[in-house]
Every structure is written in structure tokens, then in C-alpha cells.
Design a protein around this motif. Structure first.
Motif, PDB file in Angstrom:
ATOM      1  N   THR A  61      -0.277  -0.398   0.312  1.00 38.61           N
ATOM      2  CA  THR A  61      -0.278  -1.604   0.786  1.00 38.61           C
ATOM      3  C   THR A  61       0.570  -2.522  -0.137  1.00 38.61           C
ATOM      4  O   THR A  61       1.228  -3.252   0.390  1.00 38.61           O
ATOM      5  CB  THR A  61      -1.830  -2.196   0.391  1.00 38.61           C
ATOM      6  OG1 THR A  61      -2.746  -1.506   0.993  1.00 38.61           O
ATOM      7  CG2 THR A  61      -1.794  -3.951   0.719  1.00 38.61           C
ATOM      8  N   ILE A  62       0.907  -2.300  -1.300  1.00 38.24           N
ATOM      9  CA  ILE A  62       1.684  -2.959  -2.108  1.00 38.24           C
ATOM     10  C   ILE A  62       3.283  -2.761  -1.733  1.00 38.24           C
ATOM     11  O   ILE A  62       4.138  -3.581  -1.587  1.00 38.24           O
ATOM     12  CB  ILE A  62       1.518  -2.810  -3.638  1.00 38.24           C
ATOM     13  CG1 ILE A  62       0.402  -3.260  -3.937  1.00 38.24           C
ATOM     14  CG2 ILE A  62       2.843  -3.313  -4.559  1.00 38.24           C
ATOM     15  CD1 ILE A  62      -0.136  -2.933  -5.531  1.00 38.24           C
ATOM     16  N   PHE A 113      -1.151   7.707   0.284  1.00 44.19           N
ATOM     17  CA  PHE A 113      -0.265   6.485  -0.108  1.00 44.19           C
ATOM     18  C   PHE A 113       0.875   6.133   1.163  1.00 44.19           C
ATOM     19  O   PHE A 113       0.881   5.434   1.359  1.00 44.19           O
ATOM     20  CB  PHE A 113       0.606   7.040  -1.561  1.00 44.19           C
ATOM     21  CG  PHE A 113       1.747   5.953  -1.864  1.00 44.19           C
ATOM     22  CD1 PHE A 113       1.579   4.746  -1.921  1.00 44.19           C
ATOM     23  CD2 PHE A 113       2.981   6.767  -1.778  1.00 44.19           C
ATOM     24  CE1 PHE A 113       2.621   3.958  -2.520  1.00 44.19           C
ATOM     25  CE2 PHE A 113       4.114   5.719  -2.176  1.00 44.19           C
ATOM     26  CZ  PHE A 113       3.902   4.530  -2.337  1.00 44.19           C
ATOM     27  N   ILE A 114       1.429   7.371   1.442  1.00 51.42           N
ATOM     28  CA  ILE A 114       2.566   7.266   2.475  1.00 51.42           C
ATOM     29  C   ILE A 114       1.904   6.839   3.621  1.00 51.42           C
ATOM     30  O   ILE A 114       2.712   5.876   4.284  1.00 51.42           O
ATOM     31  CB  ILE A 114       3.140   8.657   2.655  1.00 51.42           C
ATOM     32  CG1 ILE A 114       3.768   9.304   1.414  1.00 51.42           C
ATOM     33  CG2 ILE A 114       4.280   8.755   3.752  1.00 51.42           C
ATOM     34  CD1 ILE A 114       4.115  10.633   1.492  1.00 51.42           C
ATOM     35  N   ARG A 115       0.779   6.977   3.995  1.00 52.22           N
ATOM     36  CA  ARG A 115       0.138   6.455   5.333  1.00 52.22           C
ATOM     37  C   ARG A 115       0.077   4.970   5.123  1.00 52.22           C
ATOM     38  O   ARG A 115       0.431   4.286   5.954  1.00 52.22           O
ATOM     39  CB  ARG A 115      -1.001   7.197   5.555  1.00 52.22           C
ATOM     40  CG  ARG A 115      -1.334   7.690   6.995  1.00 52.22           C
ATOM     41  CD  ARG A 115      -2.510   8.314   7.068  1.00 52.22           C
ATOM     42  NE  ARG A 115      -2.594   9.779   6.963  1.00 52.22           N
ATOM     43  CZ  ARG A 115      -3.560  10.570   6.328  1.00 52.22           C
ATOM     44  NH1 ARG A 115      -4.353   9.897   5.682  1.00 52.22           N
ATOM     45  NH2 ARG A 115      -3.448  11.671   6.396  1.00 52.22           N
ATOM     46  N   ALA A 116      -0.391   4.501   4.073  1.00 55.78           N
ATOM     47  CA  ALA A 116      -0.741   2.937   3.913  1.00 55.78           C
ATOM     48  C   ALA A 116       0.597   2.154   3.565  1.00 55.78           C
ATOM     49  O   ALA A 116       0.328   0.942   3.851  1.00 55.78           O
ATOM     50  CB  ALA A 116      -1.617   2.959   2.470  1.00 55.78           C
ATOM     51  N   THR A 117       1.813   2.978   3.478  1.00 60.13           N
ATOM     52  CA  THR A 117       2.867   1.956   3.450  1.00 60.13           C
ATOM     53  C   THR A 117       3.322   1.712   4.573  1.00 60.13           C
ATOM     54  O   THR A 117       4.460   0.737   4.849  1.00 60.13           O
ATOM     55  CB  THR A 117       4.125   2.720   2.716  1.00 60.13           C
ATOM     56  OG1 THR A 117       4.283   3.846   3.412  1.00 60.13           O
ATOM     57  CG2 THR A 117       3.716   3.508   1.465  1.00 60.13           C
ATOM     58  N   ASN A 170      -8.310  -7.833  -5.597  1.00 63.03           N
ATOM     59  CA  ASN A 170      -7.947  -6.593  -5.380  1.00 63.03           C
ATOM     60  C   ASN A 170      -6.389  -6.384  -5.767  1.00 63.03           C
ATOM     61  O   ASN A 170      -5.602  -7.597  -5.668  1.00 63.03           O
ATOM     62  CB  ASN A 170      -8.096  -6.448  -3.887  1.00 63.03           C
ATOM     63  CG  ASN A 170      -7.298  -5.065  -3.376  1.00 63.03           C
ATOM     64  OD1 ASN A 170      -6.031  -5.050  -3.303  1.00 63.03           O
ATOM     65  ND2 ASN A 170      -7.971  -4.032  -2.943  1.00 63.03           N
ATOM     66  N   VAL A 171      -5.905  -5.440  -6.410  1.00 67.40           N
ATOM     67  CA  VAL A 171      -4.592  -5.367  -7.098  1.00 67.40           C
ATOM     68  C   VAL A 171      -3.528  -5.478  -6.014  1.00 67.40           C
ATOM     69  O   VAL A 171      -2.382  -6.171  -6.238  1.00 67.40           O
ATOM     70  CB  VAL A 171      -4.275  -4.197  -8.034  1.00 67.40           C
ATOM     71  CG1 VAL A 171      -4.303  -2.858  -7.064  1.00 67.40           C
ATOM     72  CG2 VAL A 171      -3.074  -4.114  -8.653  1.00 67.40           C
ATOM     73  N   GLY A 172      -3.770  -4.997  -4.685  1.00 65.14           N
ATOM     74  CA  GLY A 172      -3.019  -5.115  -3.721  1.00 65.14           C
ATOM     75  C   GLY A 172      -2.793  -6.514  -3.268  1.00 65.14           C
ATOM     76  O   GLY A 172      -1.611  -6.881  -2.847  1.00 65.14           O
ATOM     77  N   VAL A 173      -3.797  -7.249  -3.080  1.00 65.33           N
ATOM     78  CA  VAL A 173      -3.867  -8.620  -2.953  1.00 65.33           C
ATOM     79  C   VAL A 173      -3.024  -9.332  -4.121  1.00 65.33           C
ATOM     80  O   VAL A 173      -2.047 -10.364  -3.667  1.00 65.33           O
ATOM     81  CB  VAL A 173      -5.218  -9.192  -2.720  1.00 65.33           C
ATOM     82  CG1 VAL A 173      -5.159 -10.538  -2.793  1.00 65.33           C
ATOM     83  CG2 VAL A 173      -5.918  -8.884  -1.433  1.00 65.33           C
ATOM     84  N   ALA A 174      -3.297  -9.205  -5.091  1.00 63.08           N
ATOM     85  CA  ALA A 174      -2.721 -10.078  -6.287  1.00 63.08           C
ATOM     86  C   ALA A 174      -1.214  -9.768  -6.300  1.00 63.08           C
ATOM     87  O   ALA A 174      -0.233 -10.560  -6.563  1.00 63.08           O
ATOM     88  CB  ALA A 174      -3.287  -9.460  -7.653  1.00 63.08           C
ATOM     89  N   ALA A 175      -0.710  -8.602  -6.268  1.00 61.44           N
ATOM     90  CA  ALA A 175       0.712  -8.089  -6.138  1.00 61.44           C
ATOM     91  C   ALA A 175       1.435  -8.900  -4.954  1.00 61.44           C
ATOM     92  O   ALA A 175       2.492  -9.342  -4.942  1.00 61.44           O
ATOM     93  CB  ALA A 175       1.076  -6.616  -6.230  1.00 61.44           C
ATOM     94  N   SER A 176       0.744  -8.785  -3.688  1.00 59.33           N
ATOM     95  CA  SER A 176       1.227  -9.397  -2.413  1.00 59.33           C
ATOM     96  C   SER A 176       1.403 -10.807  -2.578  1.00 59.33           C
ATOM     97  O   SER A 176       2.450 -11.306  -2.207  1.00 59.33           O
ATOM     98  CB  SER A 176       0.509  -9.027  -1.388  1.00 59.33           C
ATOM     99  OG  SER A 176       0.430  -7.557  -1.248  1.00 59.33           O
ATOM    100  N   LEU A 183       1.792  -7.232   8.072  1.00 59.49           N
ATOM    101  CA  LEU A 183       1.011  -7.114   6.575  1.00 59.49           C
ATOM    102  C   LEU A 183      -0.157  -6.368   6.967  1.00 59.49           C
ATOM    103  O   LEU A 183      -0.926  -6.519   7.722  1.00 59.49           O
ATOM    104  CB  LEU A 183       0.881  -8.376   5.902  1.00 59.49           C
ATOM    105  CG  LEU A 183       2.191  -9.083   5.616  1.00 59.49           C
ATOM    106  CD1 LEU A 183       1.939 -10.387   5.252  1.00 59.49           C
ATOM    107  CD2 LEU A 183       2.843  -8.372   4.560  1.00 59.49           C
ATOM    108  N   ASN A 184      -0.729  -5.627   5.765  1.00 67.52           N
ATOM    109  CA  ASN A 184      -2.011  -5.308   5.669  1.00 67.52           C
ATOM    110  C   ASN A 184      -2.875  -6.572   5.823  1.00 67.52           C
ATOM    111  O   ASN A 184      -2.728  -7.666   5.411  1.00 67.52           O
ATOM    112  CB  ASN A 184      -2.459  -4.580   4.375  1.00 67.52           C
ATOM    113  CG  ASN A 184      -3.652  -4.586   3.946  1.00 67.52           C
ATOM    114  OD1 ASN A 184      -4.591  -5.389   3.721  1.00 67.52           O
ATOM    115  ND2 ASN A 184      -4.339  -3.199   4.195  1.00 67.52           N
TER     116      ASN A 184
END
Lengths: 252, 252
Positions: A116-117, A143-147, A231-237, B230-231
Motif C-alpha cells: 500500500t505504501i 507485497f508485489i500484489r498490494a503495490t 495504520n502504518v500505510g495510512v500514516a505514510a500515505s 489509491l488503496n
């Protein structure tokens, strides 16, 4: 050529690439679905093409291909909602030339969050991703799928993060860590920076103390006091989106 | 009382609550881990407490409890990294009183993304969540886990979303849908609104056309043209963060 046996040596080899140790040993990994396999083909890292019945026309000219049964597809794919096309890809070395903005993950364990990041990093103009040695494996299929394809558009490098940040700092990069402590500034207060790295940590532990120690800016995201963390993906985004919208990135 | 047999009737019943149909029939669901079980106890919705060895002191006074083996814990928990405490909880009716800001999910399938969104909603001051009938089940353990406790702090209502939005619109709510089309405004342009609902859709299909048709604002998030979307957890969180930081929410 059609393979029908689950015990065929090639099938065993492809399936073994679901194990990190076998990926490292063979310098190969698996991607699934039309979109990712076509991207891999375009970037010359596709080694073997495995398909069930239908083959997209973009891939017809690729020669090293094998038709297999549904059962074999399911075995190699390793998920319940498996796709009809799988590519075995060669490891490629990411390039670090002309990168002004990195997102860095300090011991993030979940490959889905990592994906996600990277997807958000591409959306918001970041040029590369660094992941610490204790983070997820960047050749993990999840990981690759989620990108969602971002994997083939941005370099992802697994590094000793502290050492790499020291080197980047010596090269003029500013280190921006996301953390909640008394030295934190709000993201609104971040100035324009020539070259920088944004570091996020695991949800449980945050960014490591030694990395906090060499950071130029410690960022926080304002929120309701009832919530301990995002969530870390949310924070980074949210941070990358703010930098993108605030025009804090250099134009290409 | 200690239960050791996997075929015990109680164990079978608890395990059946992993199925949506059984949850609906019995109006009960499962949560796992100290944090969630203690929250459920405080809110009077804990029906049965199931534990392995250690019992946190906050739960000692709860009487309807069963000690079980590791094997039973694993079976009921239904995940590999199972926790040592499980609570069977009673459905509770969410209240819609005095809610000025909703996040609404239109056919979002992934409970993990849904949980991330509820967690961000609590962080950014939103007061409730609506989910369409075709979205994930709000009593799914994966959803509850991903909310990191926010599940017990914000009402989550499964509704016919179009019908509910029509009613809310008649009550003076503004409908804000996240979508990428020609009528989109950037999130920076959103004015202060007294009462509103932010709607996000599935990553594949976006917000339904009939909901777009009754929306007062269509929002977009600026990004690099290389990325299609985006996600959904990230997109919803960026919008809610913006509304929170822009002080577009009424104070409590």
C-alpha cells in the motif's frame, strides 16, 4: 508444451519460489495476474510464463512459456483466488540515480501495508523505497500484489537502514521521521527540502531510537487522543500526500 | 471449569461463530486479544469469556468464563497467530443520535481495509460509519481486529446505503463522494459543512452511479497520472485527515 503433473520438476521449482530462501538462492520471484506479468515482460525481467488457458496478446511473442492445469496454477499461486497467469521473474538491481525523495520503512512486518505504501509513493511522486533488513521480503508475492503495479515503477531496496541514512545524510539528505514525541512538529510545518527521506516505523514500536537520533525533523499527525496510532500505510500515505500537495517535491 | 475436548458442544458453537450465517442467527460474534475483550466487558456486551492460562485482572470479576486448551483456542480463533483470550459478544444496536459526520463505504469487500478506515475515522473525529449491504460483514473478526479497538468506540451500521443517504440528505446532510471524474473538486476546495457523509467506493468500481447522482460534492485526490487509484483505506483516511486538520468538523 502442457504440464499436467503436480510432481513435475518445473512445477516443484516454481512452487519453491514461495519460500524466501529459495527466492534468494535462485534470484527469482513470482508475480501473478495479467497486469503484473505484462509489466515484467516490458521491463525484461520475465524469465518464464505460466498460463492456464487464455494468453493475453501482449505476451504471445514471449517464447519461454508453459501451459499448465488449473490445479498446478493453484499450487504455484498459493492463494485461494489465484490468477490465470503467473510469471517467474529475475531479480533486478534497483537504481539509486537522481533520487530526491525516499520513503523508508523501519521494521515494518506486514507486506500488505508495505505494498500500500509503495502504491501511494508512486501516486505522490516519491522516487524510491528503502526497507530495513528486518522488514518484510520485497519479493513476497503479497507485497508485489498490494503495490498494484508500482513494484515495477519504483526501486525498492533492502538495506541496513541506519547505515544508509547516515550515508544519505552525509550526501545532503534531510531525515524526516514520523513519531509521536515532544520534539514532534506537525506536517504543516515541514519546509521545502531539496533531498529527503521520510521514515516510518512499525505500529508497535515506531521508528528506532538510533534513527530518531539522527533525524532532522520528527513529524506527527494530529489526531483524537482516544487513538494510539494509525495504520502504518495510512500514516505514510498522509505524510506523502501532504508533501505532494504542498509542492515540497522537486519537479522532474 | 476447563474444557479439553475439541468436540465439546460449546467449542463447536463458539467455532460456528466464524460463519456469518451463524453470527446473524445467534446475534453473537467473536473478538480476540486482551484489549478488545476488556473493551467488550466494559461496554456490557461480553457474553462468554474463553481463555487459555493467564486472565487479566480487569476480567477476573466476569463470571461466565471457560478455561480451554491451546488447541481449542487455535480452532476458535481461526488464525495462525491466535491470541490467548477470546470473547463471545452480543450484537448491540448502534445509536445514530447527534452524529454530524459519517464515513460511508459503498460495496467495500475487504474487512481489513474497512477496519483501517474505522480506526482512522476515530482518529480524525468522525462519529459513525455506514456500510452498504454488499460490503463486508461488520462482525467479521478480521474487521474488528483491524479497527484496533475503534469498533467499540464508533457505531457501524449496515444499511441500504442509497436509501439511507436519501434520508440523510432530506435531514440536511451534504453527501460528499470520492471519485475521479470531470465534476471533481480537490479536497482543498471543500467548505465547512454542518452535517455530512463522506462516501468511498470499491477500488475496482468506485462509488455507485446512483450515489454519485445524489452527491453534493465529488472529491478527488490529486496524484501522479501513472497511478489509477489509491488503496481505499488510504483514500478515505486522507480525506478524513484533511477534514479534521481543516477544522471542518464541528467541535463536540
Amino acid at each position: 508444451m502442457k504440464i499436467t503433473s503436480l510432481t513435475n520438476e518445473k512445477v516443484k521449482f516454481w512452487n519453491s519460489l514461495n519460500l524466501p530462501s529459495q527466492r534468494v538462492k535462485n534470484k527469482k520471484y513470482i508475480v501473478d495476474g495479467d497486469h503484473l506479468v505484462i509489466e515484467a515482460f516490458k521491463l525484461n525481467c520475465l524469465d518464464t510464463l505460466i498460463y492456464n488457458d487464455f494468453l493475453p496478446k501482449e505476451l504471445e511473442s514471449f517464447s519461454n512459456k508453459y501451459q499448465v492445469t488449473n490445479e498446478i496454477m493453484k499450487k504455484i499461486s498459493n492463494v485461494s483466488n489465484f490468477k490465470n497467469i503467473i510469471g517467474v521473474c529475475n531479480y533486478t538491481k534497483g537504481s539509486l540515480q537522481n533520487i530526491d525523495s525516499y520513503i523508508a520503512l523501519d521494521d515494518v512486518q506486514d507486506p500488505g501495508n508495505g505494498g500500500t505504501i509503495l502504491r501511494s509513493a508512486l501516486a505522490f511522486g516519491f522516487k524510491g523505497m528503502l526497507i530495513s533488513l528486518n522488514s518484510f521480503d520485497q519479493y513476497n508475492t503479497k507485497f508485489i500484489r498490494a503495490t498494484m503495479g508500482a513494484f515495477f515503477n519504483l526501486p525498492v531496496l533492502k538495506v541496513d537502514l541506519y547505515e544508509s541514512l547516515i550515508k544519505l545524510k552525509n550526501d545532503g539528505y534531510k531525515i524526516i521521521s514520523a513519531d509521536l514525541n515532544n520534539d514532534s512538529i506537525n506536517i504543516e510545518e515541514l519546509p521545502f527540502l531539496d533531498k529527503f527521506v521520510v521514515v516510518v516505523g512499525s505500529e508497535g514500536n515506531g521508528v528506532s531510537q538510533n534513527i530518531i537520533g539522527i533525524s532532522d525533523y520528527i513529524l506527527k499527525i494530529n489526531m483524537n487522543s482516544k487513538v494510539e496510532s494509525l495504520n502504518v500505510g495510512v500514516a505514510a500515505s498522509i505524510i506523502m500526500h501532504h508533501i505532494f500537495e504542498g509542492k515540497l517535491l522537486k519537479n522532474e
